[in-house]
Scaffold this active site. Structure first.
Site, mmCIF file in Angstrom:
data_model
loop_
_atom_site.group_PDB
_atom_site.id
_atom_site.type_symbol
_atom_site.label_atom_id
_atom_site.label_comp_id
_atom_site.label_asym_id
_atom_site.label_seq_id
_atom_site.Cartn_x
_atom_site.Cartn_y
_atom_site.Cartn_z
ATOM 1 N N SER A 21 0.763 -1.235 0.020
ATOM 2 C CA SER A 21 -0.098 0.177 -0.031
ATOM 3 C C SER A 21 0.907 1.353 -0.182
ATOM 4 O O SER A 21 0.530 2.117 -0.689
ATOM 5 C CB SER A 21 -1.091 -0.022 1.362
ATOM 6 O OG SER A 21 -1.911 -0.928 1.018
ATOM 7 N N LYS A 70 -8.506 -5.127 12.181
ATOM 8 C CA LYS A 70 -9.534 -4.625 11.605
ATOM 9 C C LYS A 70 -10.860 -4.544 12.129
ATOM 10 O O LYS A 70 -11.562 -3.943 12.040
ATOM 11 C CB LYS A 70 -9.716 -5.498 10.200
ATOM 12 C CG LYS A 70 -8.821 -5.045 9.043
ATOM 13 C CD LYS A 70 -9.200 -5.990 7.815
ATOM 14 C CE LYS A 70 -8.225 -5.285 6.833
ATOM 15 N NZ LYS A 70 -8.443 -6.126 5.416
ATOM 16 N N ASP A 106 -12.962 -2.804 1.660
ATOM 17 C CA ASP A 106 -12.709 -3.961 1.075
ATOM 18 C C ASP A 106 -14.102 -4.666 0.364
ATOM 19 O O ASP A 106 -13.918 -5.575 -0.406
ATOM 20 C CB ASP A 106 -12.308 -4.817 2.356
ATOM 21 C CG ASP A 106 -10.817 -4.858 2.724
ATOM 22 O OD1 ASP A 106 -10.112 -4.144 1.836
ATOM 23 O OD2 ASP A 106 -10.522 -5.212 3.791
ATOM 24 N N GLY A 132 -12.077 -14.042 9.463
ATOM 25 C CA GLY A 132 -11.558 -12.853 9.952
ATOM 26 C C GLY A 132 -12.305 -11.638 9.475
ATOM 27 O O GLY A 132 -13.356 -11.679 8.886
HETATM 28 P P1 NAP Z 1 -7.639 -11.898 10.409
HETATM 29 O O1 NAP Z 1 -8.844 -10.983 10.529
HETATM 30 O O2 NAP Z 1 -6.453 -12.009 11.123
HETATM 31 O O3 NAP Z 1 -8.330 -13.174 9.801
HETATM 32 C C1 NAP Z 1 -7.414 -14.300 9.348
HETATM 33 C C2 NAP Z 1 -8.215 -15.526 9.278
HETATM 34 O O4 NAP Z 1 -7.336 -16.609 8.933
HETATM 35 C C3 NAP Z 1 -9.041 -16.118 10.806
HETATM 36 O O5 NAP Z 1 -10.026 -16.880 10.226
HETATM 37 C C4 NAP Z 1 -7.667 -17.089 11.075
HETATM 38 O O6 NAP Z 1 -8.555 -18.070 11.961
HETATM 39 C C5 NAP Z 1 -7.353 -17.731 9.775
HETATM 40 N N1 NAP Z 1 -5.932 -17.943 10.009
HETATM 41 C C6 NAP Z 1 -5.127 -17.250 10.649
HETATM 42 N N2 NAP Z 1 -3.854 -18.243 10.508
HETATM 43 C C7 NAP Z 1 -4.059 -19.256 10.247
HETATM 44 C C8 NAP Z 1 -3.513 -20.607 10.098
HETATM 45 N N3 NAP Z 1 -2.194 -20.735 10.508
HETATM 46 N N4 NAP Z 1 -4.234 -21.636 9.851
HETATM 47 C C9 NAP Z 1 -5.595 -21.720 9.825
HETATM 48 N N5 NAP Z 1 -6.260 -20.587 9.861
HETATM 49 C C10 NAP Z 1 -5.642 -19.182 9.919
HETATM 50 O O7 NAP Z 1 -6.970 -11.382 8.727
HETATM 51 P P2 NAP Z 1 -7.972 -10.645 7.765
HETATM 52 O O8 NAP Z 1 -7.712 -9.257 7.810
HETATM 53 O O9 NAP Z 1 -9.131 -11.411 7.547
HETATM 54 O O10 NAP Z 1 -6.987 -11.038 6.520
HETATM 55 C C11 NAP Z 1 -6.868 -12.298 5.700
HETATM 56 C C12 NAP Z 1 -5.670 -12.279 4.412
HETATM 57 O O11 NAP Z 1 -6.451 -11.428 3.514
HETATM 58 C C13 NAP Z 1 -4.454 -11.555 4.661
HETATM 59 O O12 NAP Z 1 -3.530 -12.278 4.043
HETATM 60 C C14 NAP Z 1 -4.708 -10.113 4.210
HETATM 61 O O13 NAP Z 1 -3.491 -9.670 3.501
HETATM 62 C C15 NAP Z 1 -5.646 -10.505 3.092
HETATM 63 N N6 NAP Z 1 -6.495 -9.261 2.544
HETATM 64 C C16 NAP Z 1 -6.175 -8.854 1.334
HETATM 65 C C17 NAP Z 1 -6.747 -7.760 0.767
HETATM 66 C C18 NAP Z 1 -6.662 -7.159 -0.487
HETATM 67 O O14 NAP Z 1 -6.811 -5.895 -0.788
HETATM 68 N N7 NAP Z 1 -6.308 -7.860 -1.525
HETATM 69 C C19 NAP Z 1 -7.854 -7.104 1.607
HETATM 70 C C20 NAP Z 1 -7.875 -7.657 2.863
HETATM 71 C C21 NAP Z 1 -7.128 -8.664 3.457
HETATM 72 P P3 NAP Z 1 -8.055 -17.983 13.518
HETATM 73 O O15 NAP Z 1 -9.203 -16.955 13.981
HETATM 74 O O16 NAP Z 1 -8.206 -19.126 14.045
HETATM 75 O O17 NAP Z 1 -6.688 -17.504 14.029
#
Ligand code: NAP
Length: 280
Positions: A21, A70, A106, A132
């Site tokens: 970003s 978030k 998003d 998440g």
């Molecule tokens: P978040 O709120 O931390 O949620 C992550 C999710 O993934 C939770 O359900 C978590 O489960 C699970 N998770 C994390 N580590 C894990 C593991 N080792 N094994 C299994 N499940 C796991 O994160 P987020 O903000 O939703 O972001 C998720 C992804 O989307 C990131 O890679 C982020 O960079 C990407 N993203 C991209 C964009 C874009 O514009 N392209 C926008 C937003 C997000 P638990 O609750 O069990 O930990």
């Protein structure tokens, strides 16, 4: 050139070193000759409240909010826009007259990444891995566009069950453990299969997503929200089996463009933002 009048925006997350970003937004500010700078703001979870107060105190214009803040940032904000209320998560803040307002760009960013590839959402089945902040935005976008059914798979069934309760009754959304038969049935029928976990990010060397690709419906579109690396193992495996794949880059550009417009009031130069990302 940075002067005493330069306005500051940034990205609140932990870690933030992987984020593209700053590159994307600084290129956009330069292209439009706007006197803004975008900086990384790594904030440990325990310091999030202090960080938000600090941004207000220092006259920062706004910020993006990323993993893991978030959802947890919400209690520290003064107001939530409708997009953030619906998603229950914030990816952009705008600070106006000392008030910190949360938005979620998003939601539209994700929808746009599918519609740009002519993917139909209305009446389809989707499977999402992860529950998440990003998954909340994806679910909101899919519902808004008329998806028929959504299955949420997680490593922890309790979290999947809590997640589905966030959405209005009557919404066709169910949660399950991604190791269980219900998940395998879901991927056999899904039209859109989306990774919303960080598994596969360049900073993440943990276990791979537990997918048996023989079970996935052969013409499903496969999306990964991750954009760094551009092709995760999940997308590489999907592409090798003939699936159409979409990475997180176009969502990143659109969510960023909408945030840029909230901070500056100017139309974002999406082509410049795409070009700079394509170089990485
Ligand atoms: P978040 O709120 O931390 O949620 C992550 C999710 O993934 C939770 O359900 C978590 O489960 C699970 N998770 C994390 N580590 C894990 C593991 N080792 N094994 C299994 N499940 C796991 O994160 P987020 O903000 O939703 O972001 C998720 C992804 O989307 C990131 O890679 C982020 O960079 C990407 N993203 C991209 C964009 C874009 O514009 N392209 C926008 C937003 C997000 P638990 O609750 O069990 O930990």
């Amino acid at each position: 050139m940075i002067t005493g009048k330069t306005k500051t925006v940034g990205i609140l997350g932990y870690p933030v070193g992987h984020s593209l970003s700053p590159l994307m937004h600084n290129a956009a500010f330069n292209a439009l000759e706007l006197d803004y700078i975008y900086v990384p703001l790594p904030v440990e979870p325990d310091h999030l409240g202090q960080a938000v107060a600090g941004l207000k105190a220092m006259g920062v214009v706004g910020a993006n909010v990323t993993i893991p803040h978030k959802v947890t940032i919400i209690p520290y904000l003064d107001e939530l826009d409708r997009s953030a209320q619906l998603a229950g998560a914030v990816n952009t803040i705008v600070i106006r007259k000392g008030r910190c307002i949360g938005y979620n760009t998003d939601v539209q960013g994700f929808v746009q990444s599918l519609t740009a590839k002519n993917i139909t959402i209305k009446g389809k089945n989707a499977v999402i891995m992860g529950a998440g902040g990003a998954a909340r935005a994806v679910v909101c976008g899919l519902i808004e566009q008329g998806i028929d059914q959504i299955i949420i798979g997680t490593r922890n069934n309790l979290k999947a069950q809590e997640f589905v309760k966030l959405f209005p009754t009557g919404t066709h959304i169910q949660g399950c453990d991604w190791q269980k038969a219900m998940f395998i049935d879901a991927i056999r029928q899904c039209d859109i299969f989306i990774n919303c976990t960080p598994l596969g990010m360049s900073t993440n060397n943990e276990v791979a997503l537990p997918i048996n690709w023989q079970d996935v419906k052969s013409n499903a579109t496969v999306c990964d929200l991750i954009y760094n690396p551009p092709m995760t193992q999940f997308l590489t495996d999907a592409q090798s089996r003939g699936h159409m794949v979409i990475n997180g880059a176009s969502m990143l550009v659109e969510q960023g463009a909408l945030a840029f417009e909230l901070w500056t009031g100017e139309t974002a130069p999406r082509n410049i933002m795409c070009e700079v990302l394509a170089k990485f």
